[in-house]
Motif scaffolding. Structure first.
Motif, PDB file in Angstrom:
ATOM      1  N   LEU A  11       0.804  -1.220   0.000  1.00  0.00           N
ATOM      2  CA  LEU A  11       0.000   0.000   0.000  1.00  0.00           C
ATOM      3  C   LEU A  11       0.839   1.273   0.000  1.00  0.00           C
ATOM      4  O   LEU A  11       0.347   2.332  -0.395  1.00  0.00           O
ATOM      5  CB  LEU A  11      -0.945   0.000   1.201  1.00  0.00           C
ATOM      6  CG  LEU A  11      -1.970  -1.136   1.217  1.00  0.00           C
ATOM      7  CD1 LEU A  11      -2.796  -1.081   2.490  1.00  0.00           C
ATOM      8  CD2 LEU A  11      -2.861  -1.079  -0.012  1.00  0.00           C
ATOM      9  N   ILE A  12       2.076   1.199   0.424  1.00  0.00           N
ATOM     10  CA  ILE A  12       2.926   2.393   0.469  1.00  0.00           C
ATOM     11  C   ILE A  12       3.712   2.564  -0.831  1.00  0.00           C
ATOM     12  O   ILE A  12       3.667   3.614  -1.456  1.00  0.00           O
ATOM     13  CB  ILE A  12       3.873   2.335   1.685  1.00  0.00           C
ATOM     14  CG1 ILE A  12       3.028   2.335   2.967  1.00  0.00           C
ATOM     15  CG2 ILE A  12       4.863   3.497   1.662  1.00  0.00           C
ATOM     16  CD1 ILE A  12       3.799   2.014   4.214  1.00  0.00           C
ATOM     17  N   THR A  13       4.423   1.520  -1.246  1.00  0.00           N
ATOM     18  CA  THR A  13       5.274   1.624  -2.443  1.00  0.00           C
ATOM     19  C   THR A  13       4.581   1.188  -3.726  1.00  0.00           C
ATOM     20  O   THR A  13       5.076   1.443  -4.806  1.00  0.00           O
ATOM     21  CB  THR A  13       6.537   0.763  -2.277  1.00  0.00           C
ATOM     22  OG1 THR A  13       6.144  -0.610  -2.197  1.00  0.00           O
ATOM     23  CG2 THR A  13       7.331   1.171  -1.057  1.00  0.00           C
ATOM     24  N   ARG A  14       3.466   0.477  -3.598  1.00  0.00           N
ATOM     25  CA  ARG A  14       2.722  -0.086  -4.737  1.00  0.00           C
ATOM     26  C   ARG A  14       3.529  -1.106  -5.536  1.00  0.00           C
ATOM     27  O   ARG A  14       3.296  -1.314  -6.724  1.00  0.00           O
ATOM     28  CB  ARG A  14       2.198   1.018  -5.656  1.00  0.00           C
ATOM     29  CG  ARG A  14       1.056   1.789  -5.058  1.00  0.00           C
ATOM     30  CD  ARG A  14      -0.073   0.855  -4.760  1.00  0.00           C
ATOM     31  NE  ARG A  14      -1.189   1.550  -4.125  1.00  0.00           N
ATOM     32  CZ  ARG A  14      -2.169   0.923  -3.527  1.00  0.00           C
ATOM     33  NH1 ARG A  14      -2.183  -0.377  -3.472  1.00  0.00           N
ATOM     34  NH2 ARG A  14      -3.146   1.580  -2.982  1.00  0.00           N
ATOM     35  N   GLN A  15       4.475  -1.755  -4.873  1.00  0.00           N
ATOM     36  CA  GLN A  15       5.202  -2.837  -5.509  1.00  0.00           C
ATOM     37  C   GLN A  15       4.391  -4.123  -5.368  1.00  0.00           C
ATOM     38  O   GLN A  15       3.651  -4.307  -4.408  1.00  0.00           O
ATOM     39  CB  GLN A  15       6.571  -3.012  -4.866  1.00  0.00           C
ATOM     40  CG  GLN A  15       7.519  -1.875  -5.181  1.00  0.00           C
ATOM     41  CD  GLN A  15       8.793  -1.975  -4.386  1.00  0.00           C
ATOM     42  OE1 GLN A  15       8.756  -1.932  -3.161  1.00  0.00           O
ATOM     43  NE2 GLN A  15       9.918  -2.093  -5.081  1.00  0.00           N
ATOM     44  N   SER A  16       4.554  -5.005  -6.330  1.00  0.00           N
ATOM     45  CA  SER A  16       3.879  -6.299  -6.297  1.00  0.00           C
ATOM     46  C   SER A  16       4.728  -7.296  -5.524  1.00  0.00           C
ATOM     47  O   SER A  16       5.930  -7.110  -5.359  1.00  0.00           O
ATOM     48  CB  SER A  16       3.663  -6.812  -7.719  1.00  0.00           C
ATOM     49  OG  SER A  16       2.886  -5.893  -8.454  1.00  0.00           O
ATOM     50  N   THR A  17       4.105  -8.360  -5.060  1.00  0.00           N
ATOM     51  CA  THR A  17       4.808  -9.422  -4.343  1.00  0.00           C
ATOM     52  C   THR A  17       4.815 -10.678  -5.202  1.00  0.00           C
ATOM     53  O   THR A  17       3.773 -11.094  -5.695  1.00  0.00           O
ATOM     54  CB  THR A  17       4.119  -9.733  -3.001  1.00  0.00           C
ATOM     55  OG1 THR A  17       4.063  -8.540  -2.239  1.00  0.00           O
ATOM     56  CG2 THR A  17       4.865 -10.797  -2.231  1.00  0.00           C
ATOM     57  N   THR A  18       5.986 -11.266  -5.376  1.00  0.00           N
ATOM     58  CA  THR A  18       6.117 -12.513  -6.126  1.00  0.00           C
ATOM     59  C   THR A  18       6.017 -13.682  -5.167  1.00  0.00           C
ATOM     60  O   THR A  18       6.660 -13.681  -4.122  1.00  0.00           O
ATOM     61  CB  THR A  18       7.468 -12.568  -6.858  1.00  0.00           C
ATOM     62  OG1 THR A  18       7.516 -11.520  -7.820  1.00  0.00           O
ATOM     63  CG2 THR A  18       7.671 -13.897  -7.560  1.00  0.00           C
ATOM     64  N   GLY A  19       5.226 -14.677  -5.530  1.00  0.00           N
ATOM     65  CA  GLY A  19       5.128 -15.912  -4.764  1.00  0.00           C
ATOM     66  C   GLY A  19       5.385 -17.090  -5.678  1.00  0.00           C
ATOM     67  O   GLY A  19       4.772 -17.199  -6.734  1.00  0.00           O
ATOM     68  N   ASN A 127      -4.167 -22.020  -7.389  1.00  0.00           N
ATOM     69  CA  ASN A 127      -2.743 -21.696  -7.484  1.00  0.00           C
ATOM     70  C   ASN A 127      -2.137 -21.704  -6.070  1.00  0.00           C
ATOM     71  O   ASN A 127      -2.428 -20.846  -5.244  1.00  0.00           O
ATOM     72  CB  ASN A 127      -2.576 -20.321  -8.140  1.00  0.00           C
ATOM     73  CG  ASN A 127      -1.143 -20.045  -8.505  1.00  0.00           C
ATOM     74  OD1 ASN A 127      -0.218 -20.589  -7.920  1.00  0.00           O
ATOM     75  ND2 ASN A 127      -0.952 -19.181  -9.489  1.00  0.00           N
ATOM     76  N   CYS A 128      -1.257 -22.658  -5.826  1.00  0.00           N
ATOM     77  CA  CYS A 128      -0.641 -22.825  -4.497  1.00  0.00           C
ATOM     78  C   CYS A 128       0.222 -21.636  -4.100  1.00  0.00           C
ATOM     79  O   CYS A 128       0.403 -21.369  -2.914  1.00  0.00           O
ATOM     80  CB  CYS A 128       0.215 -24.085  -4.478  1.00  0.00           C
ATOM     81  SG  CYS A 128      -0.702 -25.580  -4.797  1.00  0.00           S
ATOM     82  N   ALA A 129       0.771 -20.907  -5.067  1.00  0.00           N
ATOM     83  CA  ALA A 129       1.658 -19.781  -4.768  1.00  0.00           C
ATOM     84  C   ALA A 129       0.893 -18.552  -4.295  1.00  0.00           C
ATOM     85  O   ALA A 129       1.485 -17.611  -3.790  1.00  0.00           O
ATOM     86  CB  ALA A 129       2.499 -19.431  -5.984  1.00  0.00           C
ATOM     87  N   ASP A 130      -0.414 -18.573  -4.430  1.00  0.00           N
ATOM     88  CA  ASP A 130      -1.230 -17.415  -4.052  1.00  0.00           C
ATOM     89  C   ASP A 130      -1.046 -17.052  -2.583  1.00  0.00           C
ATOM     90  O   ASP A 130      -0.981 -15.868  -2.238  1.00  0.00           O
ATOM     91  CB  ASP A 130      -2.705 -17.687  -4.360  1.00  0.00           C
ATOM     92  CG  ASP A 130      -3.574 -16.504  -4.073  1.00  0.00           C
ATOM     93  OD1 ASP A 130      -3.308 -15.421  -4.646  1.00  0.00           O
ATOM     94  OD2 ASP A 130      -4.515 -16.619  -3.272  1.00  0.00           O
ATOM     95  N   ILE A 131      -0.934 -18.036  -1.727  1.00  0.00           N
ATOM     96  CA  ILE A 131      -0.798 -17.772  -0.287  1.00  0.00           C
ATOM     97  C   ILE A 131       0.522 -17.037   0.019  1.00  0.00           C
ATOM     98  O   ILE A 131       0.602 -16.254   0.960  1.00  0.00           O
ATOM     99  CB  ILE A 131      -0.899 -19.087   0.532  1.00  0.00           C
ATOM    100  CG1 ILE A 131      -1.037 -18.783   2.016  1.00  0.00           C
ATOM    101  CG2 ILE A 131       0.300 -19.985   0.279  1.00  0.00           C
ATOM    102  CD1 ILE A 131      -2.324 -18.175   2.416  1.00  0.00           C
TER     103      ILE A 131
END
Length: 135
Positions: A11-19, A127-131
């Motif tokens: 929410l601060i940097t608006r970067q996405s998270t890779t899983g 998709n198992c990586a979603d968590i």
């Protein structure tokens, strides 16, 4: 192997998270969850960055297994929940405009062309990586 990257989750940097989660014989052996270094303008682009990271992890794991004397035959199935990414990676005629996305695209395409990786669509709810993107 499963990979996922929801768009602009921080929410601060608006970067996405890779899983990413990698299974061997049905058992998870490697997982990865990290904020992406770049700020992407779409889900498509953040998923592509995640796919590139998954491809690099796949190559590294294949190398380590070979060094331990374990033969690695065939392609790794990589599942992604974004249809656009799957279609672009499996279509050699498609191109991308942004330089770092184009590099990610060619990295993944090279792996698919070498038959070390197969890309397929997996609905988000399976998709198992979603968590790993919720951390």
């Amino acid at each position: 192997m499963f990979c996922d990257a929801p768009h602009a989750t921080d929410l601060i940097t608006r970067q996405s998270t890779t899983g990413i989660i990698i299974f061997l014989q049905g058992t998870p052996i490697l997982w990865y969850s990290k904020r992406q270094n770049t700020i992407e303008t779409s889900t498509f682009r953040s998923e592509f960055v995640a796919m590139k990271i998954a491809t690099e992890m796949n190559e590294g794991l294949r190398y380590r297994l070979r060094m331990m004397g374990i033969p690695v035959d065939g392609a790794v199935n990589t599942f992604c929940d974004n249809n656009s990414v799957v279609k672009n990676v499996t279509n050699p005629a498609s191109t991308l405009s942004k330089k770092h996305n184009a590099i990610a695209y060619h990295k993944v395409r090279e792996s698919v062309a070498a038959k070390t990786q197969r890309i397929a669509h997996e609905p988000g709810k399976y998709n198992c990586a979603d968590i790993l993107t919720k951390i």
